[in-house]
Design an enzyme around this catalytic site. Sequence first.
Site, short mmCIF file in Angstrom:
data_model
loop_
_atom_site.label_atom_id
_atom_site.label_comp_id
_atom_site.label_asym_id
_atom_site.label_seq_id
_atom_site.Cartn_x
_atom_site.Cartn_y
_atom_site.Cartn_z
N PRO A 2 0.86 -1.21 -0.03
CG PRO A 2 -0.57 -1.52 1.63
CD PRO A 2 0.69 -2.01 1.14
CD GLU A 3 3.86 2.95 -3.53
OE1 GLU A 3 4.37 3.79 -2.91
OE2 GLU A 3 4.35 2.01 -3.80
#
Length: 286
Positions: A2-3
Site C-alpha cells: 500500500p502506498e
Amino acid sequence: MPELPEIELLKREIEPKIQNRTVLEFKIRNHKLRWPVPDHLPKTIVNQTILKCSRRGKYLLFHFKHGVQIIHLGMSGSLRFIRDESPGKHDHLEWIFNESIILRMNDPRKFGAVLWHDLENDGKLYDNKVFKNLGLEPFSTELTDQYLHKKLSNKKKSIKQVLLDGHIIVGVGNIYSSESLFKSRINPLTPASELSMKNCSEIITSIREALCDSIDSGGSTIRNYVNTNGESGNYMKNYASVYGRNGLPCNVCNSKIIKIKQNGRSTYYCPICQNLDKKRSSNLNI
Ligand SMILES: [Zn+2]
C-alpha cells in the site's frame, strides 16, 4: 505494497465509520508483526473513543484522548470492515465498535505494525521514533521549489533513490517516483544534486499530480491492496505511463519503456523522453 494514496483513501473511508465511536473490544490474534503489538492495547483502548483519524506518510493514526494508535500496513497488510466472518490465518487484529462495525487487519507477510503512543508519557506524537526520519508531506505548503533544491544540493545519490527513501518528501514510493520523473522528463539515474530549480518545481508538481490521480482513481492495484470493501483501485490501469510497462511503447514518443534496478527496486522510464543527455523540451506535452 500500500502506498500513500491507498492510506489516504483508507483514512477517508474509515474515519466516518469510526470517528466518535467507542472501541468495545480489541482482539489480538497474533502479536508478531514487524514489531510486537503491545499486550496492553486491549486494556488501553477498550471503552475509549476514537476522536479522529489522520495520516502521516504511510502511517494511519487513530487518535484517542490519552494516546494514538499508530498503524502501518507493511508490505501486504489491509484493513477491512467485516460482518460475521470467521477469522482466517492472516487476520491478526480486530477493532469491534458494535455488532455491525468491525474493522479487521489482515497481513500475510507480517511486516505491518500497530503501536501505541501515550500522549502523557511518550512526548510529542511526531517525536515518536517511527516519524523521526520522515520528510515533508507531498501536499505540505512547506514543500517549495527552493526547499527541495536546497535539500537535494548535497545528495550524490540518484533522484529516484532520494525520492524513494522518503527523507525529504514522504510517501512518494516506487510507483509514483517512476511516474513523476516521467512526467517531469527527468532521468531516474540523474544525481539529485544536479537538478535545477526548474526540475525541482516540475518534480513537485508531478508528484502531486500523480498522487492526486491515484487518490481520485481509488489507488493502485499493485499486490493485494484492497480498500475496506474489498475492491481494488484503478490507478495502474488508467494513469500509469511507465510503471509496470517495460517493453511497451511510450505514450509520448512510442519508444520502448525500459526497466532497470536501482538499489534493488524496479525503476521504469522512457530512454528518449527521459534521456540523461537530451536537452529537455519544456514544450513537450505529457
Ligand atoms: Zn518517450
